[in-house]
Design a protein around this motif. Structure first.
Motif, PDB file in Angstrom:
ATOM      1  N   ARG A   4       0.824  -1.211   0.000  1.00 16.77           N
ATOM      2  CA  ARG A   4       0.000   0.000   0.000  1.00 16.77           C
ATOM      3  C   ARG A   4       0.854   1.255   0.000  1.00 16.77           C
ATOM      4  O   ARG A   4       0.487   2.267  -0.585  1.00 16.77           O
ATOM      5  N   ALA A   5       1.977   1.210   0.695  1.00 16.02           N
ATOM      6  CA  ALA A   5       2.804   2.404   0.889  1.00 16.02           C
ATOM      7  C   ALA A   5       3.654   2.758  -0.326  1.00 16.02           C
ATOM      8  O   ALA A   5       3.794   3.931  -0.656  1.00 16.02           O
ATOM      9  N   ALA A   6       4.227   1.764  -0.983  1.00 18.36           N
ATOM     10  CA  ALA A   6       5.151   2.023  -2.090  1.00 18.36           C
ATOM     11  C   ALA A   6       4.531   2.852  -3.216  1.00 18.36           C
ATOM     12  O   ALA A   6       5.143   3.828  -3.659  1.00 18.36           O
ATOM     13  N   PRO A   7       3.315   2.515  -3.704  1.00 17.48           N
ATOM     14  CA  PRO A   7       2.745   3.333  -4.789  1.00 17.48           C
ATOM     15  C   PRO A   7       2.480   4.781  -4.369  1.00 17.48           C
ATOM     16  O   PRO A   7       2.339   5.652  -5.226  1.00 17.48           O
ATOM     17  N   LEU A   8       2.424   5.028  -3.070  1.00 17.05           N
ATOM     18  CA  LEU A   8       2.172   6.378  -2.564  1.00 17.05           C
ATOM     19  C   LEU A   8       3.459   7.047  -2.102  1.00 17.05           C
ATOM     20  O   LEU A   8       3.445   8.034  -1.372  1.00 17.05           O
ATOM     21  N   GLU A  34      -8.003   3.536  14.534  1.00 14.17           N
ATOM     22  CA  GLU A  34      -6.778   3.147  15.210  1.00 14.17           C
ATOM     23  C   GLU A  34      -5.670   3.295  14.177  1.00 14.17           C
ATOM     24  O   GLU A  34      -5.742   2.706  13.110  1.00 14.17           O
ATOM     25  N   LEU A  35      -4.690   4.088  14.497  1.00  9.09           N
ATOM     26  CA  LEU A  35      -3.575   4.316  13.590  1.00  9.09           C
ATOM     27  C   LEU A  35      -2.432   3.416  14.044  1.00  9.09           C
ATOM     28  O   LEU A  35      -1.912   3.574  15.151  1.00  9.09           O
ATOM     29  N   ILE A  36      -2.078   2.430  13.214  1.00 10.71           N
ATOM     30  CA  ILE A  36      -1.050   1.458  13.567  1.00 10.71           C
ATOM     31  C   ILE A  36       0.150   1.660  12.645  1.00 10.71           C
ATOM     32  O   ILE A  36       0.020   1.553  11.426  1.00 10.71           O
ATOM     33  N   ILE A  37       1.286   1.961  13.237  1.00  7.25           N
ATOM     34  CA  ILE A  37       2.519   2.161  12.489  1.00  7.25           C
ATOM     35  C   ILE A  37       3.259   0.828  12.503  1.00  7.25           C
ATOM     36  O   ILE A  37       3.829   0.432  13.515  1.00  7.25           O
ATOM     37  N   MET A  38       3.206   0.134  11.374  1.00  8.62           N
ATOM     38  CA  MET A  38       3.772  -1.204  11.280  1.00  8.62           C
ATOM     39  C   MET A  38       5.142  -1.149  10.624  1.00  8.62           C
ATOM     40  O   MET A  38       5.461  -0.207   9.912  1.00  8.62           O
ATOM     41  N   GLY A  39       5.901  -2.193  10.871  1.00  5.30           N
ATOM     42  CA  GLY A  39       7.149  -2.309  10.136  1.00  5.30           C
ATOM     43  C   GLY A  39       8.378  -2.308  11.001  1.00  5.30           C
ATOM     44  O   GLY A  39       9.208  -1.412  10.886  1.00  5.30           O
ATOM     45  N   VAL A  93      -8.420   7.063  18.015  1.00  5.87           N
ATOM     46  CA  VAL A  93      -8.714   6.523  19.347  1.00  5.87           C
ATOM     47  C   VAL A  93      -7.569   5.662  19.880  1.00  5.87           C
ATOM     48  O   VAL A  93      -7.554   5.333  21.070  1.00  5.87           O
ATOM     49  N   ALA A  94      -6.631   5.301  19.021  1.00  6.40           N
ATOM     50  CA  ALA A  94      -5.452   4.547  19.447  1.00  6.40           C
ATOM     51  C   ALA A  94      -4.336   4.781  18.431  1.00  6.40           C
ATOM     52  O   ALA A  94      -4.588   4.905  17.236  1.00  6.40           O
ATOM     53  N   LEU A  95      -3.131   4.871  18.927  1.00  9.96           N
ATOM     54  CA  LEU A  95      -1.942   5.023  18.087  1.00  9.96           C
ATOM     55  C   LEU A  95      -0.955   3.954  18.542  1.00  9.96           C
ATOM     56  O   LEU A  95      -0.532   3.948  19.702  1.00  9.96           O
ATOM     57  N   GLU A  96      -0.632   3.033  17.640  1.00 13.67           N
ATOM     58  CA  GLU A  96       0.179   1.871  18.001  1.00 13.67           C
ATOM     59  C   GLU A  96       1.445   1.808  17.155  1.00 13.67           C
ATOM     60  O   GLU A  96       1.447   2.211  15.996  1.00 13.67           O
ATOM     61  N   LEU A  97       2.505   1.285  17.761  1.00 17.22           N
ATOM     62  CA  LEU A  97       3.745   1.034  17.038  1.00 17.22           C
ATOM     63  C   LEU A  97       4.286  -0.326  17.408  1.00 17.22           C
ATOM     64  O   LEU A  97       3.874  -0.922  18.396  1.00 17.22           O
ATOM     65  N   GLU A  98       5.222  -0.801  16.590  1.00 11.41           N
ATOM     66  CA  GLU A  98       5.930  -2.044  16.852  1.00 11.41           C
ATOM     67  C   GLU A  98       7.387  -1.708  17.133  1.00 11.41           C
ATOM     68  O   GLU A  98       7.961  -0.834  16.494  1.00 11.41           O
ATOM     69  N   THR A  99       7.980  -2.409  18.101  1.00  9.17           N
ATOM     70  CA  THR A  99       9.395  -2.212  18.386  1.00  9.17           C
ATOM     71  C   THR A  99       9.952  -3.431  19.090  1.00  9.17           C
ATOM     72  O   THR A  99       9.225  -4.376  19.397  1.00  9.17           O
ATOM     73  N   ARG A 100      11.248  -3.408  19.340  1.00  6.93           N
ATOM     74  CA  ARG A 100      11.931  -4.469  20.070  1.00  6.93           C
ATOM     75  C   ARG A 100      12.180  -4.004  21.498  1.00  6.93           C
ATOM     76  O   ARG A 100      12.226  -2.802  21.771  1.00  6.93           O
ATOM     77  N   PRO A 101      12.383  -4.955  22.416  1.00  8.03           N
ATOM     78  CA  PRO A 101      12.635  -4.580  23.816  1.00  8.03           C
ATOM     79  C   PRO A 101      13.831  -3.656  23.995  1.00  8.03           C
ATOM     80  O   PRO A 101      13.798  -2.754  24.833  1.00  8.03           O
ATOM     81  N   ASP A 102      14.892  -3.845  23.203  1.00  8.43           N
ATOM     82  CA  ASP A 102      16.078  -2.996  23.362  1.00  8.43           C
ATOM     83  C   ASP A 102      15.877  -1.597  22.787  1.00  8.43           C
ATOM     84  O   ASP A 102      16.724  -0.725  22.940  1.00  8.43           O
ATOM     85  N   PHE A 103      14.725  -1.338  22.158  1.00 12.56           N
ATOM     86  CA  PHE A 103      14.368   0.005  21.711  1.00 12.56           C
ATOM     87  C   PHE A 103      13.121   0.502  22.430  1.00 12.56           C
ATOM     88  O   PHE A 103      12.344   1.279  21.887  1.00 12.56           O
ATOM     89  N   VAL A 120       1.868  -0.242  22.472  1.00 17.10           N
ATOM     90  CA  VAL A 120       3.145  -0.672  21.920  1.00 17.10           C
ATOM     91  C   VAL A 120       3.137  -2.191  21.806  1.00 17.10           C
ATOM     92  O   VAL A 120       2.800  -2.887  22.760  1.00 17.10           O
ATOM     93  N   GLU A 121       3.492  -2.672  20.631  1.00 17.65           N
ATOM     94  CA  GLU A 121       3.646  -4.107  20.432  1.00 17.65           C
ATOM     95  C   GLU A 121       5.132  -4.411  20.496  1.00 17.65           C
ATOM     96  O   GLU A 121       5.908  -3.918  19.671  1.00 17.65           O
ATOM     97  N   ILE A 122       5.533  -5.200  21.495  1.00 17.64           N
ATOM     98  CA  ILE A 122       6.934  -5.544  21.691  1.00 17.64           C
ATOM     99  C   ILE A 122       7.183  -6.904  21.045  1.00 17.64           C
ATOM    100  O   ILE A 122       6.560  -7.893  21.412  1.00 17.64           O
ATOM    101  N   GLY A 123       8.100  -6.937  20.095  1.00 16.01           N
ATOM    102  CA  GLY A 123       8.461  -8.194  19.443  1.00 16.01           C
ATOM    103  C   GLY A 123       9.656  -8.812  20.130  1.00 16.01           C
ATOM    104  O   GLY A 123      10.685  -8.174  20.297  1.00 16.01           O
ATOM    105  N   VAL A 124       9.506 -10.044  20.552  1.00 21.04           N
ATOM    106  CA  VAL A 124      10.590 -10.755  21.225  1.00 21.04           C
ATOM    107  C   VAL A 124      10.986 -11.929  20.348  1.00 21.04           C
ATOM    108  O   VAL A 124      10.174 -12.820  20.093  1.00 21.04           O
TER     109      VAL A 124
END
Length: 141
Positions: A4-8, A34-39, A93-103, A120-124
């Protein structure tokens, strides 16, 4: 998503506008999002880039439907866009991101709060230090 992002051209304003239009085309009411910042490890990105990206995503929601000359700006005022959103037609109503524990250290948490993140979604990768060393992901927090 990259598809979705590349063409834009990865423009946050254009991505948000396009996504809202998709929901409307499917006859979904769009009044709360809900605005989710993925990647991956979002908090590893430069603070100036995150401020630009989140500020323009909020600006797109606040401007919707956009005027002909609307679009991303170089230095969005994120606090202003947050205040605008309190009375906008479409509310975040929600703003979410993905990150690692060391960040997800105190300095990263301060940034997340300043930008308005609510979840925050923490990936382990693993709970075992030997595995983390082998895959070069750092050690557990």
């Amino acid at each position: 998503m990259v598809l979705r992002a590349a063409p834009l051209n990865y423009d946050p304003y254009r991505q948000v506008v396009a996504r809202i239009k998709q929901y409307e085309a499917l006859h979904h009411p769009v009044s709360k999002v809900e605005l989710i910042i993925m990647g991956g490890t979002v908090t590893s990105l430069p603070e100036s880039y995150l401020t630009w990206f989140i500020g323009n995503a909020f600006k797109a929601i606040n401007d919707y439907p956009p005027f002909i000359n609307s679009g991303s700006v170089d230095n969005p005022d994120i606090e202003y866009e947050h205040r605008r959103n309190e009375k906008a037609r479409i509310r975040v109503v929600a703003l979410e991101l993905e990150t690692r524990p060391d960040f997800a250290r105190p300095r990263h948490i301060d940034l997340m709060l300043r930008l308005g993140f609510t979840r925050v979604e923490i990936g382990v990768q693993s709970i075992y230090d030997d595995v983390l060393r082998r895959v070069k992901r750092g050690s557990r927090c």
